[in-house]
Design a protein around this motif. Structure first.
Motif, PDB file in Angstrom:
ATOM      1  N   ASP A   9      21.103  14.154 -22.344  1.00  0.00           N
ATOM      2  CA  ASP A   9      22.413  13.854 -22.141  1.00  0.00           C
ATOM      3  C   ASP A   9      22.628  14.229 -20.484  1.00  0.00           C
ATOM      4  OD1 ASP A   9      22.105  16.529 -22.748  1.00  0.00           O
ATOM      5  OD2 ASP A   9      23.908  16.611 -23.779  1.00  0.00           O
ATOM      6  N   ALA A  10      21.433  14.804 -19.950  1.00  0.00           N
ATOM      7  CA  ALA A  10      21.831  15.141 -18.500  1.00  0.00           C
ATOM      8  C   ALA A  10      22.121  13.949 -17.643  1.00  0.00           C
ATOM      9  CB  ALA A  10      20.547  15.766 -17.925  1.00  0.00           C
ATOM     10  N   PRO A  11      22.825  13.948 -16.371  1.00  0.00           N
ATOM     11  CA  PRO A  11      23.091  12.877 -15.423  1.00  0.00           C
ATOM     12  C   PRO A  11      21.686  12.284 -15.560  1.00  0.00           C
ATOM     13  CG  PRO A  11      24.316  14.795 -14.899  1.00  0.00           C
ATOM     14  CD  PRO A  11      23.266  15.050 -15.842  1.00  0.00           C
ATOM     15  N   LYS A  12      21.457  10.904 -15.347  1.00  0.00           N
ATOM     16  CA  LYS A  12      20.359  10.196 -15.179  1.00  0.00           C
ATOM     17  C   LYS A  12      19.501  10.599 -14.046  1.00  0.00           C
ATOM     18  CE  LYS A  12      21.350   6.107 -17.780  1.00  0.00           C
ATOM     19  NZ  LYS A  12      21.446   4.650 -17.845  1.00  0.00           N
ATOM     20  N   SER A  13      20.113  11.036 -12.804  1.00  0.00           N
ATOM     21  CA  SER A  13      19.198  11.649 -11.700  1.00  0.00           C
ATOM     22  C   SER A  13      18.676  12.834 -11.913  1.00  0.00           C
ATOM     23  CB  SER A  13      20.403  11.777 -10.433  1.00  0.00           C
ATOM     24  OG  SER A  13      21.232  12.750 -10.718  1.00  0.00           O
ATOM     25  N   LYS A  14      19.321  13.719 -12.754  1.00  0.00           N
ATOM     26  CA  LYS A  14      18.508  14.964 -13.170  1.00  0.00           C
ATOM     27  C   LYS A  14      17.450  14.621 -14.385  1.00  0.00           C
ATOM     28  CE  LYS A  14      19.314  19.633 -14.569  1.00  0.00           C
ATOM     29  NZ  LYS A  14      18.523  20.415 -13.686  1.00  0.00           N
ATOM     30  N   LEU A  15      18.002  13.898 -15.187  1.00  0.00           N
ATOM     31  CA  LEU A  15      16.952  13.466 -16.206  1.00  0.00           C
ATOM     32  C   LEU A  15      15.638  12.785 -15.604  1.00  0.00           C
ATOM     33  CD1 LEU A  15      16.397  12.750 -19.284  1.00  0.00           C
ATOM     34  CD2 LEU A  15      17.328  10.556 -18.699  1.00  0.00           C
ATOM     35  N   TYR A  16      15.921  11.961 -14.619  1.00  0.00           N
ATOM     36  CA  TYR A  16      14.657  11.249 -14.185  1.00  0.00           C
ATOM     37  C   TYR A  16      13.790  12.148 -13.216  1.00  0.00           C
ATOM     38  CZ  TYR A  16      15.218   7.032 -16.411  1.00  0.00           C
ATOM     39  OH  TYR A  16      15.348   5.897 -17.466  1.00  0.00           O
ATOM     40  N   ALA A  17      14.603  13.127 -12.557  1.00  0.00           N
ATOM     41  CA  ALA A  17      13.710  14.021 -11.680  1.00  0.00           C
ATOM     42  C   ALA A  17      12.876  15.034 -12.861  1.00  0.00           C
ATOM     43  CB  ALA A  17      14.836  14.728 -10.782  1.00  0.00           C
ATOM     44  N   ASN A  18      13.664  15.483 -13.789  1.00  0.00           N
ATOM     45  CA  ASN A  18      12.924  16.471 -14.750  1.00  0.00           C
ATOM     46  C   ASN A  18      11.799  15.578 -15.479  1.00  0.00           C
ATOM     47  OD1 ASN A  18      14.468  18.506 -14.057  1.00  0.00           O
ATOM     48  ND2 ASN A  18      16.002  18.224 -15.652  1.00  0.00           N
ATOM     49  N   LEU A  19      12.055  14.321 -15.681  1.00  0.00           N
ATOM     50  CA  LEU A  19      10.942  13.572 -16.305  1.00  0.00           C
ATOM     51  C   LEU A  19       9.730  13.398 -15.357  1.00  0.00           C
ATOM     52  CD1 LEU A  19      10.483  11.902 -18.801  1.00  0.00           C
ATOM     53  CD2 LEU A  19      11.292   9.818 -17.683  1.00  0.00           C
ATOM     54  N   LEU A  20       9.910  13.040 -14.280  1.00  0.00           N
ATOM     55  CA  LEU A  20       8.873  12.987 -13.250  1.00  0.00           C
ATOM     56  C   LEU A  20       8.240  14.299 -12.852  1.00  0.00           C
ATOM     57  CD1 LEU A  20       8.082  10.550 -11.393  1.00  0.00           C
ATOM     58  CD2 LEU A  20       9.346  11.642  -9.453  1.00  0.00           C
ATOM     59  N   SER A  21       8.788  15.303 -12.934  1.00  0.00           N
ATOM     60  CA  SER A  21       8.234  16.643 -12.727  1.00  0.00           C
ATOM     61  C   SER A  21       7.316  16.845 -14.183  1.00  0.00           C
ATOM     62  CB  SER A  21       9.379  17.768 -12.950  1.00  0.00           C
ATOM     63  OG  SER A  21       8.691  19.191 -12.669  1.00  0.00           O
ATOM     64  N   ALA A  22       7.655  16.685 -15.123  1.00  0.00           N
ATOM     65  CA  ALA A  22       7.068  16.883 -16.440  1.00  0.00           C
ATOM     66  C   ALA A  22       5.659  15.840 -16.377  1.00  0.00           C
ATOM     67  CB  ALA A  22       7.800  16.432 -17.726  1.00  0.00           C
ATOM     68  N   ALA A  23       6.111  14.513 -16.204  1.00  0.00           N
ATOM     69  CA  ALA A  23       4.884  13.655 -15.974  1.00  0.00           C
ATOM     70  C   ALA A  23       3.649  13.974 -14.914  1.00  0.00           C
ATOM     71  CB  ALA A  23       5.469  12.363 -15.526  1.00  0.00           C
ATOM     72  N   ASP A  24       4.259  14.821 -13.952  1.00  0.00           N
ATOM     73  CA  ASP A  24       3.366  15.131 -13.020  1.00  0.00           C
ATOM     74  C   ASP A  24       2.406  16.281 -13.374  1.00  0.00           C
ATOM     75  OD1 ASP A  24       2.013  15.464 -10.382  1.00  0.00           O
ATOM     76  OD2 ASP A  24       3.575  16.867  -9.781  1.00  0.00           O
ATOM     77  N   ALA A  25       3.249  17.136 -14.190  1.00  0.00           N
ATOM     78  CA  ALA A  25       2.464  18.307 -14.744  1.00  0.00           C
ATOM     79  C   ALA A  25       1.437  17.886 -16.078  1.00  0.00           C
ATOM     80  CB  ALA A  25       3.624  19.400 -15.698  1.00  0.00           C
ATOM     81  N   LEU A  26       1.807  16.886 -16.580  1.00  0.00           N
ATOM     82  CA  LEU A  26       0.915  16.367 -17.661  1.00  0.00           C
ATOM     83  C   LEU A  26      -0.269  15.544 -17.151  1.00  0.00           C
ATOM     84  CD1 LEU A  26       3.484  14.920 -20.352  1.00  0.00           C
ATOM     85  CD2 LEU A  26       1.873  16.739 -20.802  1.00  0.00           C
ATOM     86  N   THR A  27      -0.094  14.845 -16.028  1.00  0.00           N
ATOM     87  CA  THR A  27      -1.121  13.797 -15.685  1.00  0.00           C
ATOM     88  C   THR A  27      -1.819  14.255 -14.321  1.00  0.00           C
ATOM     89  OG1 THR A  27       0.410  12.896 -14.243  1.00  0.00           O
ATOM     90  CG2 THR A  27       0.014  11.766 -16.408  1.00  0.00           C
ATOM     91  N   GLY A  28      -1.262  15.432 -13.684  1.00  0.00           N
ATOM     92  CA  GLY A  28      -2.106  16.036 -12.482  1.00  0.00           C
ATOM     93  C   GLY A  28      -3.497  16.404 -12.932  1.00  0.00           C
ATOM     94  N   GLY A  29      -4.406  15.995 -12.220  1.00  0.00           N
ATOM     95  CA  GLY A  29      -5.595  16.512 -12.386  1.00  0.00           C
ATOM     96  C   GLY A  29      -6.468  15.982 -13.957  1.00  0.00           C
ATOM     97  N   GLU A  30      -5.857  15.345 -14.341  1.00  0.00           N
ATOM     98  CA  GLU A  30      -6.432  14.663 -15.633  1.00  0.00           C
ATOM     99  C   GLU A  30      -7.011  13.442 -15.228  1.00  0.00           C
ATOM    100  OE1 GLU A  30      -8.148  13.587 -18.459  1.00  0.00           O
ATOM    101  OE2 GLU A  30      -7.576  15.597 -18.735  1.00  0.00           O
ATOM    102  N   PRO A  31      -8.276  13.075 -15.242  1.00  0.00           N
ATOM    103  CA  PRO A  31      -8.689  11.764 -14.621  1.00  0.00           C
ATOM    104  C   PRO A  31      -9.058  10.693 -15.865  1.00  0.00           C
ATOM    105  CG  PRO A  31     -10.641  13.230 -15.404  1.00  0.00           C
ATOM    106  CD  PRO A  31      -9.371  14.175 -15.467  1.00  0.00           C
ATOM    107  N   ASP A  32      -8.603  11.090 -17.179  1.00  0.00           N
ATOM    108  CA  ASP A  32      -8.434   9.950 -18.160  1.00  0.00           C
ATOM    109  C   ASP A  32      -7.069   8.921 -18.118  1.00  0.00           C
ATOM    110  OD1 ASP A  32      -8.107   8.921 -20.845  1.00  0.00           O
ATOM    111  OD2 ASP A  32     -10.348   9.371 -20.850  1.00  0.00           O
ATOM    112  N   GLY A  33      -7.281   7.957 -17.716  1.00  0.00           N
ATOM    113  CA  GLY A  33      -6.038   6.998 -17.538  1.00  0.00           C
ATOM    114  C   GLY A  33      -5.560   7.077 -18.939  1.00  0.00           C
ATOM    115  N   ILE A  34      -6.046   6.655 -20.106  1.00  0.00           N
ATOM    116  CA  ILE A  34      -5.717   6.339 -21.444  1.00  0.00           C
ATOM    117  C   ILE A  34      -4.848   7.773 -22.051  1.00  0.00           C
ATOM    118  CG2 ILE A  34      -6.385   5.929 -24.036  1.00  0.00           C
ATOM    119  CD1 ILE A  34      -6.708   3.587 -21.898  1.00  0.00           C
ATOM    120  N   ALA A  35      -5.470   8.554 -21.673  1.00  0.00           N
ATOM    121  CA  ALA A  35      -4.801  10.219 -22.040  1.00  0.00           C
ATOM    122  C   ALA A  35      -3.588  10.240 -21.665  1.00  0.00           C
ATOM    123  CB  ALA A  35      -5.653  11.410 -21.943  1.00  0.00           C
ATOM    124  N   ASN A  36      -3.572  10.140 -20.187  1.00  0.00           N
ATOM    125  CA  ASN A  36      -2.407   9.933 -19.399  1.00  0.00           C
ATOM    126  C   ASN A  36      -1.325   9.141 -19.721  1.00  0.00           C
ATOM    127  OD1 ASN A  36      -3.112  12.528 -17.804  1.00  0.00           O
ATOM    128  ND2 ASN A  36      -4.098  10.691 -16.321  1.00  0.00           N
TER     129      ASN A  36
END
Length: 160
Positions: A9-36
């Motif tokens: 329920d955060a403002p969308k700008s904050k929601l997407y900034a946080n989502l992008l940060s989480a996505a970076d943490a999840l996928t950074g350094g992981e070479p398997d595209g399907i897992a990502n």
């Protein structure tokens, strides 16, 4: 274990900034595209409200093939130019559709879907996948949603 504090329920700008940060943490350094793609589908499903489908279609031999997703079982193959996903892939351009029933050639994988946002993932100028979000609410997606998912697509372009 990953624990992300993203308020849907955060403002969308904050929601997407946080989502992008989480996505970076999840996928950074992981070479398997399907897992990502699987983790990003789960992240989208968990934190974006009013979705009934969130996931990927991968470009394979000039057609879209179902990738990791959250939601009901889906169409497996989509020809380029067919439906919202096929249009996004053929045009290499985001498609934001307020009423999928009014979209020419819409492919109804889930009859409950009313609106859709499809963002191509580009590697260079080539479409390698699309991120597909469906909602049972008409006009669920706006320009901020499109920009947020486009930023996610740019992040993922060399991670899937």
């Amino acid at each position: 274990m990953y624990a992300f504090d993203i308020a849907s329920d955060a403002p969308k700008s904050k929601l997407y900034a946080n989502l992008l940060s989480a996505a970076d943490a999840l996928t950074g350094g992981e070479p398997d595209g399907i897992a990502n793609m699987a983790n990003i589908s789960a992240l989208l499903w968990q934190f974006l409200p009013y979705l009934n489908w969130a996931g990927f279609y991968r470009m394979v031999d000039d057609e879209l093939v179902l990738g990791p997703f959250q939601g009901k079982a889906a169409c497996i193959r989509i020809p380029l130019g067919k439906g919202v996903c096929g249009a996004a892939a053929r045009e290499a351009k985001t498609q934001r559709v307020d009423d999928v029933h009014a979209f020419p050639g819409h492919i109804a994988c889930d009859a409950d879907s009313r609106s859709e946002l499809v963002v191509p993932v580009l590697r260079g100028s080539a479409v390698i996948a699309v991120i597909d979000l469906d909602s049972p609410r008409p006009a669920r997606f706006d320009e901020e949603d499109a920009k947020g998912i486009e930023a996610l697509a740019r992040l993922l372009s060399d991670r899937i």
